[in-house]
Every structure is written in C-alpha cells, then in structure tokens.
Design a protein around this motif. Structure first.
Motif, PDB file in Angstrom:
ATOM      1  N   LEU A 159      -6.289  15.718   4.050  1.00  0.00           N
ATOM      2  CA  LEU A 159      -7.145  15.804   2.863  1.00  0.00           C
ATOM      3  C   LEU A 159      -7.526  14.453   2.294  1.00  0.00           C
ATOM      4  O   LEU A 159      -8.587  14.303   1.678  1.00  0.00           O
ATOM      5  CB  LEU A 159      -6.430  16.624   1.781  1.00  0.00           C
ATOM      6  N   GLY A 160      -6.680  13.438   2.464  1.00  0.00           N
ATOM      7  CA  GLY A 160      -6.985  12.125   1.924  1.00  0.00           C
ATOM      8  C   GLY A 160      -7.245  12.171   0.434  1.00  0.00           C
ATOM      9  O   GLY A 160      -6.448  12.698  -0.339  1.00  0.00           O
ATOM     10  N   ARG A 161      -8.368  11.654   0.016  1.00  0.00           N
ATOM     11  CA  ARG A 161      -8.707  11.596  -1.415  1.00  0.00           C
ATOM     12  C   ARG A 161      -8.797  12.978  -2.064  1.00  0.00           C
ATOM     13  O   ARG A 161      -8.628  13.126  -3.263  1.00  0.00           O
ATOM     14  CB  ARG A 161     -10.025  10.848  -1.616  1.00  0.00           C
ATOM     15  N   LYS A 162      -9.031  13.999  -1.261  1.00  0.00           N
ATOM     16  CA  LYS A 162      -9.117  15.356  -1.801  1.00  0.00           C
ATOM     17  C   LYS A 162      -7.741  15.922  -2.140  1.00  0.00           C
ATOM     18  O   LYS A 162      -7.626  17.034  -2.644  1.00  0.00           O
ATOM     19  CB  LYS A 162      -9.836  16.273  -0.820  1.00  0.00           C
ATOM     20  N   SER A 163      -6.687  15.144  -1.875  1.00  0.00           N
ATOM     21  CA  SER A 163      -5.349  15.555  -2.282  1.00  0.00           C
ATOM     22  C   SER A 163      -5.166  15.432  -3.792  1.00  0.00           C
ATOM     23  O   SER A 163      -4.264  16.056  -4.367  1.00  0.00           O
ATOM     24  CB  SER A 163      -4.289  14.692  -1.584  1.00  0.00           C
ATOM     25  N   TYR A 164      -6.019  14.614  -4.417  1.00  0.00           N
ATOM     26  CA  TYR A 164      -5.911  14.401  -5.861  1.00  0.00           C
ATOM     27  C   TYR A 164      -6.678  15.472  -6.633  1.00  0.00           C
ATOM     28  O   TYR A 164      -7.541  16.156  -6.084  1.00  0.00           O
ATOM     29  CB  TYR A 164      -6.447  13.017  -6.224  1.00  0.00           C
ATOM     30  N   VAL A 165      -6.338  15.607  -7.910  1.00  0.00           N
ATOM     31  CA  VAL A 165      -7.086  16.505  -8.782  1.00  0.00           C
ATOM     32  C   VAL A 165      -8.558  16.082  -8.743  1.00  0.00           C
ATOM     33  O   VAL A 165      -8.863  14.893  -8.886  1.00  0.00           O
ATOM     34  CB  VAL A 165      -6.544  16.440 -10.227  1.00  0.00           C
ATOM     35  N   PRO A 166      -9.480  17.028  -8.527  1.00  0.00           N
ATOM     36  CA  PRO A 166     -10.899  16.667  -8.405  1.00  0.00           C
ATOM     37  C   PRO A 166     -11.399  15.853  -9.597  1.00  0.00           C
ATOM     38  O   PRO A 166     -11.165  16.207 -10.753  1.00  0.00           O
ATOM     39  CB  PRO A 166     -11.600  18.034  -8.340  1.00  0.00           C
ATOM     40  N   GLY A 167     -12.044  14.742  -9.284  1.00  0.00           N
ATOM     41  CA  GLY A 167     -12.703  13.938 -10.306  1.00  0.00           C
ATOM     42  C   GLY A 167     -11.829  12.956 -11.043  1.00  0.00           C
ATOM     43  O   GLY A 167     -12.342  12.131 -11.817  1.00  0.00           O
ATOM     44  N   VAL A 168     -10.497  12.981 -10.809  1.00  0.00           N
ATOM     45  CA  VAL A 168      -9.642  12.146 -11.640  1.00  0.00           C
ATOM     46  C   VAL A 168      -9.853  10.659 -11.362  1.00  0.00           C
ATOM     47  O   VAL A 168      -9.838   9.834 -12.290  1.00  0.00           O
ATOM     48  CB  VAL A 168      -8.153  12.541 -11.480  1.00  0.00           C
ATOM     49  N   TRP A 169     -10.089  10.288 -10.090  1.00  0.00           N
ATOM     50  CA  TRP A 169     -10.287   8.865  -9.806  1.00  0.00           C
ATOM     51  C   TRP A 169     -11.689   8.393 -10.177  1.00  0.00           C
ATOM     52  O   TRP A 169     -11.891   7.216 -10.472  1.00  0.00           O
ATOM     53  CB  TRP A 169      -9.946   8.546  -8.351  1.00  0.00           C
ATOM     54  N   THR A 170     -12.650   9.308 -10.202  1.00  0.00           N
ATOM     55  CA  THR A 170     -13.970   8.962 -10.742  1.00  0.00           C
ATOM     56  C   THR A 170     -13.843   8.676 -12.233  1.00  0.00           C
ATOM     57  O   THR A 170     -14.431   7.704 -12.752  1.00  0.00           O
ATOM     58  CB  THR A 170     -14.961  10.112 -10.511  1.00  0.00           C
ATOM     59  N   PHE A 171     -13.078   9.501 -12.931  1.00  0.00           N
ATOM     60  CA  PHE A 171     -12.846   9.290 -14.360  1.00  0.00           C
ATOM     61  C   PHE A 171     -12.174   7.942 -14.607  1.00  0.00           C
ATOM     62  O   PHE A 171     -12.594   7.167 -15.486  1.00  0.00           O
ATOM     63  CB  PHE A 171     -11.985  10.419 -14.918  1.00  0.00           C
ATOM     64  N   ILE A 172     -11.127   7.627 -13.837  1.00  0.00           N
ATOM     65  CA  ILE A 172     -10.416   6.356 -14.008  1.00  0.00           C
ATOM     66  C   ILE A 172     -11.349   5.181 -13.705  1.00  0.00           C
ATOM     67  O   ILE A 172     -11.378   4.192 -14.456  1.00  0.00           O
ATOM     68  CB  ILE A 172      -9.173   6.313 -13.101  1.00  0.00           C
ATOM     69  N   PHE A 183       0.815  -1.213   0.000  1.00  0.00           N
ATOM     70  CA  PHE A 183       0.000   0.000   0.000  1.00  0.00           C
ATOM     71  C   PHE A 183       0.852   1.267   0.000  1.00  0.00           C
ATOM     72  O   PHE A 183       0.348   2.350   0.307  1.00  0.00           O
ATOM     73  CB  PHE A 183      -0.946   0.000   1.205  1.00  0.00           C
ATOM     74  N   SER A 184       2.145   1.121  -0.335  1.00  0.00           N
ATOM     75  CA  SER A 184       3.058   2.262  -0.392  1.00  0.00           C
ATOM     76  C   SER A 184       2.971   3.099   0.883  1.00  0.00           C
ATOM     77  O   SER A 184       2.721   4.298   0.850  1.00  0.00           O
ATOM     78  CB  SER A 184       2.777   3.128  -1.628  1.00  0.00           C
ATOM     79  N   ASN A 185       3.186   2.399   2.007  1.00  0.00           N
ATOM     80  CA  ASN A 185       3.157   3.055   3.315  1.00  0.00           C
ATOM     81  C   ASN A 185       1.830   3.771   3.560  1.00  0.00           C
ATOM     82  O   ASN A 185       1.775   4.860   4.131  1.00  0.00           O
ATOM     83  CB  ASN A 185       4.323   4.033   3.442  1.00  0.00           C
ATOM     84  N   SER A 186       0.744   3.146   3.095  1.00  0.00           N
ATOM     85  CA  SER A 186      -0.647   3.624   3.235  1.00  0.00           C
ATOM     86  C   SER A 186      -1.014   4.757   2.284  1.00  0.00           C
ATOM     87  O   SER A 186      -2.173   5.161   2.230  1.00  0.00           O
ATOM     88  CB  SER A 186      -0.959   4.069   4.681  1.00  0.00           C
ATOM     89  N   ASP A 187      -0.047   5.264   1.504  1.00  0.00           N
ATOM     90  CA  ASP A 187      -0.347   6.381   0.610  1.00  0.00           C
ATOM     91  C   ASP A 187      -1.322   6.006  -0.499  1.00  0.00           C
ATOM     92  O   ASP A 187      -1.998   6.872  -1.060  1.00  0.00           O
ATOM     93  CB  ASP A 187       0.944   6.924  -0.008  1.00  0.00           C
ATOM     94  N   TYR A 188      -1.396   4.716  -0.850  1.00  0.00           N
ATOM     95  CA  TYR A 188      -2.333   4.263  -1.877  1.00  0.00           C
ATOM     96  C   TYR A 188      -3.788   4.223  -1.390  1.00  0.00           C
ATOM     97  O   TYR A 188      -4.716   4.199  -2.201  1.00  0.00           O
ATOM     98  CB  TYR A 188      -1.988   2.852  -2.348  1.00  0.00           C
ATOM     99  N   LEU A 189      -3.982   4.152  -0.099  1.00  0.00           N
ATOM    100  CA  LEU A 189      -5.314   3.843   0.421  1.00  0.00           C
ATOM    101  C   LEU A 189      -6.406   4.847   0.023  1.00  0.00           C
ATOM    102  O   LEU A 189      -7.536   4.433  -0.240  1.00  0.00           O
ATOM    103  CB  LEU A 189      -5.264   3.674   1.940  1.00  0.00           C
ATOM    104  N   PRO A 190      -6.129   6.150  -0.062  1.00  0.00           N
ATOM    105  CA  PRO A 190      -7.207   7.051  -0.507  1.00  0.00           C
ATOM    106  C   PRO A 190      -7.747   6.713  -1.892  1.00  0.00           C
ATOM    107  O   PRO A 190      -8.969   6.692  -2.100  1.00  0.00           O
ATOM    108  CB  PRO A 190      -6.544   8.431  -0.475  1.00  0.00           C
ATOM    109  N   PHE A 191      -6.869   6.421  -2.866  1.00  0.00           N
ATOM    110  CA  PHE A 191      -7.405   6.106  -4.184  1.00  0.00           C
ATOM    111  C   PHE A 191      -7.939   4.674  -4.241  1.00  0.00           C
ATOM    112  O   PHE A 191      -8.888   4.380  -4.992  1.00  0.00           O
ATOM    113  CB  PHE A 191      -6.384   6.372  -5.305  1.00  0.00           C
ATOM    114  N   ILE A 192      -7.370   3.767  -3.436  1.00  0.00           N
ATOM    115  CA  ILE A 192      -7.919   2.408  -3.368  1.00  0.00           C
ATOM    116  C   ILE A 192      -9.345   2.444  -2.848  1.00  0.00           C
ATOM    117  O   ILE A 192     -10.244   1.766  -3.372  1.00  0.00           O
ATOM    118  CB  ILE A 192      -7.023   1.499  -2.497  1.00  0.00           C
ATOM    119  N   ASN A 193      -9.597   3.259  -1.824  1.00  0.00           N
ATOM    120  CA  ASN A 193     -10.958   3.377  -1.300  1.00  0.00           C
ATOM    121  C   ASN A 193     -11.919   3.936  -2.339  1.00  0.00           C
ATOM    122  O   ASN A 193     -13.090   3.532  -2.396  1.00  0.00           O
ATOM    123  CB  ASN A 193     -10.963   4.244  -0.040  1.00  0.00           C
ATOM    124  N   GLN A 194     -11.436   4.846  -3.175  1.00  0.00           N
ATOM    125  CA  GLN A 194     -12.304   5.370  -4.229  1.00  0.00           C
ATOM    126  C   GLN A 194     -12.629   4.295  -5.266  1.00  0.00           C
ATOM    127  O   GLN A 194     -13.755   4.203  -5.751  1.00  0.00           O
ATOM    128  CB  GLN A 194     -11.646   6.578  -4.895  1.00  0.00           C
TER     129      GLN A 194
END
Length: 352
Positions: free
Chosen positions: A318-331, A76-87
C-alpha cells in the motif's frame, strides 16, 4: 510443457506484474525528482550521519528535520519513512533525517541520551542545515514522532524553528507509561478491575525504583536490559509542560484517535490548556488513525514486533495509502502555509 501449464504460468506472471504495477512499492525508493546529499554534524562527542533530500525544481523549499521516536532507528527507519517522505517531496518540502547515535553511520549510543541530550542533538542539526548553501535558514523546521514530543518543545524553547509538527507526542513520561500498559493489558482481554490493579501496582513499583536513583538497580526490572533501565531512570520524570508553554514558532500537534501508545484525548487537552490563545497553533485528533497516523483499521499495533508478516507485506504493497487518507496532504499544506507566513514576517519592515 503442456499448453495448460504454459497458460497458467503466463497468467501468474501477468498477475505478478499487475500487482507490482498497481501497488505503491515505488514509495519505498527516492526517485530522480529529488536531489540527495549526505550531511554529517557533531553533537557532544557523537558524530551523526544523515541524508538531506531536496525536491528538484523548487526554489528555497521548506526543510523538515525528522526527529525520531523511541527505538534504534536509522535515518529512514528501515525505509518505513519513505512513503511519507515522498509525499512531502512531491509537495515541494525537503527533508533531513539522520541515524540515531550508535545506529547506521552515527557514533554514540541512543540509550545513553536524556531528552535534553536529544534536544541538543536536534539543535546541532538545525544549525548545520541552516548553514548550508541554497537553504533558507528561516524555512527549516521540525517534524517528529512520539518521543519527539519531549524533544521538540525543548528545541523550540531555545531556537525558533520555522515550524514544529509533533505526531503522537506525550506530555508526561509517567502518564504515557501507564496508558501504554493499560492498552497492552486490554489487548490481552483482562477484566477492567484486574487492569486497574496491575497498572496501579506497576506505577507504584516504578515510582519506588525511579524516584530513588541512588539505589536503583537493573535487577529491579528484569524485563528491561540494563541499558534500557538506565535510559528509563534518566528520563522517568520528563514532562513537556514548561517547554510547551514557552516554545517558539508555529506548532501543529496531531494524534491518532486510535493511538494505543499515547492517550490522544488526555494529551490533546493538556496541549490546549497549556497553549490556550497561542498564535499559529493547531491541535487535532485524527479519526481512525494510529500512533503514527496509519489507517487504524489495518495497522493498529503498539510495537513493530507486534506486526504479523502479512501486515508488513500489506504496508509495502500500500505504501502511502497505508496512512489515513489526506493526512500528509494536510501536514504538507500546513508546513507550506507556516513557512510562507514566517518568511513574510521576517521580511516585514521594522517600525521606526
């Protein structure tokens, strides 16, 4: 304790509670809406250990195998992956990710691998996950970052994944190294002429070293550990062009426009040239995004070690809000569309 002190203490406690409530700290844990299981597999002499996470209540979900970028990353890359994994999980997409060789519970050493070695490892992971009960083998695909841009095309050349998502991938190792150095020097505020000279000198020196493996010696690059030196020696001539042209399955390739590690414009143009008229392919540069699609206004750094402590805290807040808005919804939507299309094609009647 005076009334004023009690009041102030209560206010601090309330502010802390509110801060936790309105933050996205829960993005860094897996909740009870998913089912996790430990899954191991072998590749060469290495035994790799990972975690399969499947969203509850979803029949036959797509499964994304996470292909790491560079560095000593656990599953999980030291838990850094978890926000996008949860999405992804909330979108009905499962995830399998494993510790790199020599990290966590996996044996081996990740710095001893060529990109071909890494591809064989991913192929073994694909085979393992496809073989599991209650997994639709035709809905298992790949999602990788950075260095995965050399690995995923090799995998998809040898085995057709349900989908391939490449984020921040480079085509040519040498070109990527030069771009990385250029951006590093730009951050130091050096004049353009000095930067051009330094980049050219480094390219010439590296070509002399890594084009002559018989005489290459770690002492020639004292800035690298011996293990890192031999890793670079093994991979210096990597170029994904050939594998990209022949890779199978739907492909989504994304770059952050503010990427400081990989040249987004040059690489996106190479993909477009190599994959012209290829079906089920989407190539995009995401505005205001970093190498890993984080919000570039807040988190644009080349290395994890570059992050100030307060930025690490902000990322956790910020968790998932650290990412560009909407990018993981798009993916997520792209993956679901790709697997629906793939599944329909696999069940289409054959002509007689």
């Amino acid at each position: 304790m005076s009334t004023k002190i009690k009041w102030f203490s209560s206010l601090i406690a309330i502010l802390i509670i509110l801060s936790c409530y309105f933050s996205h700290i829960t993005d860094f844990s897996l909740d009870d809406q998913s089912h996790t299981s430990q899954v191991s597999f072998s590749s060469g002499t290495n035994k790799l250990s990972g975690t399969l996470i499947v969203p509850k209540g979803v029949t036959s979900p797509p499964i994304a195998l996470i292909v790491h970028g560079d560095g000593p990353q656990d599953r999980f890359s030291n838990s850094d992956y978890l926000p996008f994994i949860n999405q992804l999980l909330e979108a009905g997409i499962g995830v399998y990710s494993w510790d790199k060789p020599g990290i966590g519970k996996s044996s081996g050493h990740w710095l001893s691998q060529s990109m071909s070695d890494r591809a064989q490892e991913v192929l073994a992971a694909l085979k393992k996950i496809r073989s599991l009960p209650n997994i639709n083998p035709q809905k298992v695909g790949l999602l990788g970052f950075s260095q995965a841009g050399w690995v995923i095309p090799l995998v998809a050349d040898q085995s057709k994944p349900a989908f391939s998502v490449i984020i921040g991938g480079a085509v040519n190792w040498r070109h990527q190294g030069a771009y990385y150095t250029r951006r590093r020097l730009q951050q130091q505020g050096l004049p353009k002429a000095t930067i051009n000279q330094r980049v050219q000198q480094e390219l010439q020196a590296d070509d002399h070293i890594f084009n002559n493996p018989a005489t290459a010696n770690p002492n020639q690059r004292p800035d690298m550990t011996p293990e890192r030196f031999y890793f670079a020696l093994k991979n210096y001539h990597e170029d994904a062009s050939s594998a990209l042209k022949s890779m199978k399955g739907p492909l989504l390739a994304l770059w952050g426009k503010a990427d400081r590690n990989v040249d987004p414009i040059w690489n996106a143009n190479r993909y477009r040239a190599l994959l012209a008229n290829r079906a089920n392919t989407e190539i995009k540069i995401i505005p205001k995004a970093t190498h890993g699609l984080l919000n570039a206004n807040l988190f644009n750094y080349q290395l994890p070690s570059d992050w100030p402590v307060y930025k690490e805290g902000l990322f956790i807040y910020l968790g998932r809000k650290s990412y560009v808005p909407g990018v993981w919804t798009f993916i997520s939507n792209w993956i679901k569309k790709a697997t629906r299309t793939s599944n329909k094609q696999s069940h289409a009647p054959t002509s007689q």
